[in-house]
Design an enzyme around this catalytic site. Structure first.
Site, PDB file in Angstrom:
ATOM      1  N   GLU A  94      -7.821   0.029   6.527  1.00  0.00           N
ATOM      2  CA  GLU A  94      -6.707  -0.123   7.459  1.00  0.00           C
ATOM      3  C   GLU A  94      -5.999   1.201   7.712  1.00  0.00           C
ATOM      4  O   GLU A  94      -5.916   2.051   6.829  1.00  0.00           O
ATOM      5  CB  GLU A  94      -5.713  -1.159   6.915  1.00  0.00           C
ATOM      6  CG  GLU A  94      -6.331  -2.545   6.890  1.00  0.00           C
ATOM      7  CD  GLU A  94      -5.426  -3.630   6.339  1.00  0.00           C
ATOM      8  OE1 GLU A  94      -5.676  -4.796   6.658  1.00  0.00           O
ATOM      9  OE2 GLU A  94      -4.490  -3.325   5.588  1.00  0.00           O
ATOM     10  N   CYS A 107      -0.706   6.652   9.916  1.00  0.00           N
ATOM     11  CA  CYS A 107      -0.805   6.482   8.476  1.00  0.00           C
ATOM     12  C   CYS A 107      -2.257   6.165   8.131  1.00  0.00           C
ATOM     13  O   CYS A 107      -2.789   5.135   8.567  1.00  0.00           O
ATOM     14  CB  CYS A 107       0.136   5.346   8.051  1.00  0.00           C
ATOM     15  SG  CYS A 107       0.067   4.957   6.297  1.00  0.00           S
ATOM     16  N   CYS A 114      -7.870   0.448  -4.143  1.00  0.00           N
ATOM     17  CA  CYS A 114      -7.182   1.488  -4.919  1.00  0.00           C
ATOM     18  C   CYS A 114      -7.374   1.193  -6.401  1.00  0.00           C
ATOM     19  O   CYS A 114      -7.441   0.037  -6.804  1.00  0.00           O
ATOM     20  CB  CYS A 114      -5.691   1.507  -4.584  1.00  0.00           C
ATOM     21  SG  CYS A 114      -4.795   2.848  -5.422  1.00  0.00           S
ATOM     22  N   CYS A 118      -0.611  -0.180  -9.161  1.00  0.00           N
ATOM     23  CA  CYS A 118       0.852  -0.267  -9.106  1.00  0.00           C
ATOM     24  C   CYS A 118       1.227  -1.732  -8.870  1.00  0.00           C
ATOM     25  O   CYS A 118       0.690  -2.392  -7.984  1.00  0.00           O
ATOM     26  CB  CYS A 118       1.423   0.611  -7.988  1.00  0.00           C
ATOM     27  SG  CYS A 118       1.020   2.354  -8.193  1.00  0.00           S
ATOM     28  N   CYS A 121       2.441  -3.196  -5.305  1.00  0.00           N
ATOM     29  CA  CYS A 121       1.683  -2.848  -4.095  1.00  0.00           C
ATOM     30  C   CYS A 121       0.512  -3.810  -3.898  1.00  0.00           C
ATOM     31  O   CYS A 121      -0.240  -4.081  -4.828  1.00  0.00           O
ATOM     32  CB  CYS A 121       1.170  -1.414  -4.212  1.00  0.00           C
ATOM     33  SG  CYS A 121       0.154  -0.912  -2.818  1.00  0.00           S
ATOM     34  N   CYS A 337       4.513  -0.368   4.358  1.00  0.00           N
ATOM     35  CA  CYS A 337       4.153   0.219   3.061  1.00  0.00           C
ATOM     36  C   CYS A 337       3.848  -0.878   2.054  1.00  0.00           C
ATOM     37  O   CYS A 337       4.616  -1.817   1.896  1.00  0.00           O
ATOM     38  CB  CYS A 337       5.317   1.026   2.489  1.00  0.00           C
ATOM     39  SG  CYS A 337       5.765   2.453   3.436  1.00  0.00           S
TER      40      CYS A 337
HETATM   41  N1  SAH Z   1      -1.505   6.145  -3.454  1.00  0.00           N
HETATM   42  C1  SAH Z   1      -0.580   6.948  -2.688  1.00  0.00           C
HETATM   43  C2  SAH Z   1      -0.658   6.650  -1.216  1.00  0.00           C
HETATM   44  C3  SAH Z   1      -0.156   5.266  -0.831  1.00  0.00           C
HETATM   45  S1  SAH Z   1       1.452   5.460  -0.232  1.00  0.00           S
HETATM   46  C4  SAH Z   1       0.816   6.780  -3.252  1.00  0.00           C
HETATM   47  O1  SAH Z   1       1.032   5.893  -4.058  1.00  0.00           O
HETATM   48  O2  SAH Z   1       1.689   7.555  -2.903  1.00  0.00           O
HETATM   49  C5  SAH Z   1       2.117   3.965  -0.464  1.00  0.00           C
HETATM   50  C6  SAH Z   1       3.636   4.083  -0.551  1.00  0.00           C
HETATM   51  O3  SAH Z   1       4.152   2.789  -0.363  1.00  0.00           O
HETATM   52  C7  SAH Z   1       4.058   4.534  -1.934  1.00  0.00           C
HETATM   53  O4  SAH Z   1       5.148   5.421  -1.852  1.00  0.00           O
HETATM   54  C8  SAH Z   1       4.497   3.252  -2.591  1.00  0.00           C
HETATM   55  O5  SAH Z   1       5.497   3.467  -3.547  1.00  0.00           O
HETATM   56  C9  SAH Z   1       4.993   2.446  -1.423  1.00  0.00           C
HETATM   57  N2  SAH Z   1       4.862   1.011  -1.608  1.00  0.00           N
HETATM   58  C10 SAH Z   1       3.918   0.330  -2.290  1.00  0.00           C
HETATM   59  N3  SAH Z   1       4.144  -0.982  -2.224  1.00  0.00           N
HETATM   60  C11 SAH Z   1       5.240  -1.143  -1.477  1.00  0.00           C
HETATM   61  C12 SAH Z   1       5.970  -2.272  -1.026  1.00  0.00           C
HETATM   62  N4  SAH Z   1       5.574  -3.490  -1.327  1.00  0.00           N
HETATM   63  N5  SAH Z   1       7.043  -2.064  -0.245  1.00  0.00           N
HETATM   64  C13 SAH Z   1       7.407  -0.809   0.099  1.00  0.00           C
HETATM   65  N6  SAH Z   1       6.774   0.289  -0.275  1.00  0.00           N
HETATM   66  C14 SAH Z   1       5.706   0.125  -1.067  1.00  0.00           C
END
Ligand code: SAH
Length: 348
Positions: A94, A107, A114, A118, A121, A337
């Site tokens: 995506e 983006c 991944c 986390c 996410c 995000c």
């Molecule tokens: N793996 C990299 C690139 C992905 S960026 C990284 O982690 O930075 C994804 C961004 O979205 C990260 O800053 C993460 O903290 C944020 N994110 C993940 N899940 C989210 C959610 N449910 N709501 C808002 N932001 C989220």
């Protein structure tokens, strides 16, 4: 390996020169091929009229040229569009186009799924499927740029889609070269941001690239224990080590690295954590971007209340740290995000 199995799309200038060499094609021709593939987005070698006909034919006969294709799109009410792109092996990935006035932010994803798990996410739930190749990374941009008709190249790139870009640094490196090349996408380093879970050794390596991009680090909490519970990667890379890498990345650059903090109600939005975040950011010489949490039914957390975000901004400001809020975009299209998980938005 026969040259028939080589996909030219995704090779940078050096890679192209090496691929063309066995055909007796001189290295300077790599510039022309590079411009055709990435600057003009012309994927048919037979139409490359700046090359002699026999070379065009030889290239068309001997190589594949494959870039991702848009398989599906979902539009959010705010104009954000999420795309699913199909890769050569049928895998889907995506990417998101986020309009902001007359500018656009694209983006991009760096992996299918991944590996970092986390807890907040949705992409993490896919698990790790595979790395993207460089052509599958820049090809997302080529496909989205064509779709969204950005005027005069007014766009920025963020590697904040699916996957961990620094886990796939071997493909990220040629992808960044192609993005930055004036015979490619011509993007200056300030128009490209790489976001990472925070891998210190890879951050140091990124700093050695010919034109290092902007750095964003998903910090989430400036507390080692709490960070470990939310981001398993923190167990391997403690905050102290991470701070060193971030600070040295910013050294000698005009743009400061950014710490991203997705704000979770009752988890990382306490006044004490605001103070710690400010101290940590000062130590890293970083800015802070507070991110509105995008809830999904599968995840238990709730977005932090607005007054908590405002409190964080006040504390950061008082400590001389630049703080901003990233408002959620594209949520109703599951394009925001943390929502990139190849979900069918029509399914319940
Ligand atoms: N793996 C990299 C690139 C992905 S960026 C990284 O982690 O930075 C994804 C961004 O979205 C990260 O800053 C993460 O903290 C944020 N994110 C993940 N899940 C989210 C959610 N449910 N709501 C808002 N932001 C989220």
């Amino acid at each position: 390996m026969s040259t028939a199995s080589i996909n030219l799309y995704g090779l940078d200038r050096a890679g192209l020169a090496a691929a063309l060499e066995p055909l007796g094609i001189e290295p300077y021709r790599a510039r022309q091929v590079h411009a055709a593939l990435y600057r003009r987005d012309d994927l048919d070698p037979r139409s490359w009229t700046d090359l002699p006909r026999d070379l065009r034919d030889a290239i068309a006969d001997r190589f594949r040229i494959a870039r991702p294709e848009i398989a599906a799109r979902t539009s959010a009410r705010d104009g954000t569009v999420k795309y699913a792109l199909r890769l050569e092996d049928g895998a889907l990935v995506e990417a998101v186009a986020i309009p902001d006035g007359d500018r656009m932010t694209f983006c991009l994803s760096s992996q299918v799924g991944c590996a970092f798990g986390c807890t907040f996410c949705m992409t993490a739930r896919l698990g790790f499927r595979r790395h993207l190749q460089a052509g599958e990374i820049v090809g997302q941009l080529a496909a989205l740029r064509e779709e969204s008709e950005v005027a005069g190249g007014a766009y920025n790139i963020v590697f904040m889609g699916m996957g961990e870009p620094l886990h796939n640094i071997q493909a990220l490196e040629p992808a960044l070269a192609i993005l930055g090349d004036e015979l490619g996408f011509g993007l200056g380093p300030r128009r490209v941001t790489v976001s990472t879970v925070g891998l210190p050794d890879r951050i140091r390596r990124l700093a050695t690239f010919p034109s290092p991009p902007r750095l964003a680090v998903s910090l989430v909490a400036a507390d080692q224990r709490l960070r470990e519970t939310l981001m398993p990667v923190a167990r391997r890379h403690p905050l102290d080590e991470l701070a060193e890498a971030i600070r040295s990345y910013g050294r000698g650059r005009r743009d400061r690295p950014t710490l991203e903090v997705v704000m979770l109600a009752g988890v990382n939005d306490t006044p004490e954590l605001a103070e710690r975040l400010a101290a940590y950011a000062a130590r890293c010489r970083a800015k802070v971007n507070l991110i509105e949490f995008n809830p999904t039914p599968e995840l238990a957390w709730k977005p932090a209340p607005e007054e908590r975000l405002q409190h964080f901004l006040r504390v950061l400001g008082a400590r001389g740290v630049v703080g901003t809020v990233r408002r959620s975009r594209g949520r109703d299209a599951f394009a925001a995000c943390g929502q990139l998980a190849l979900l069918d938005p029509k399914s319940p």
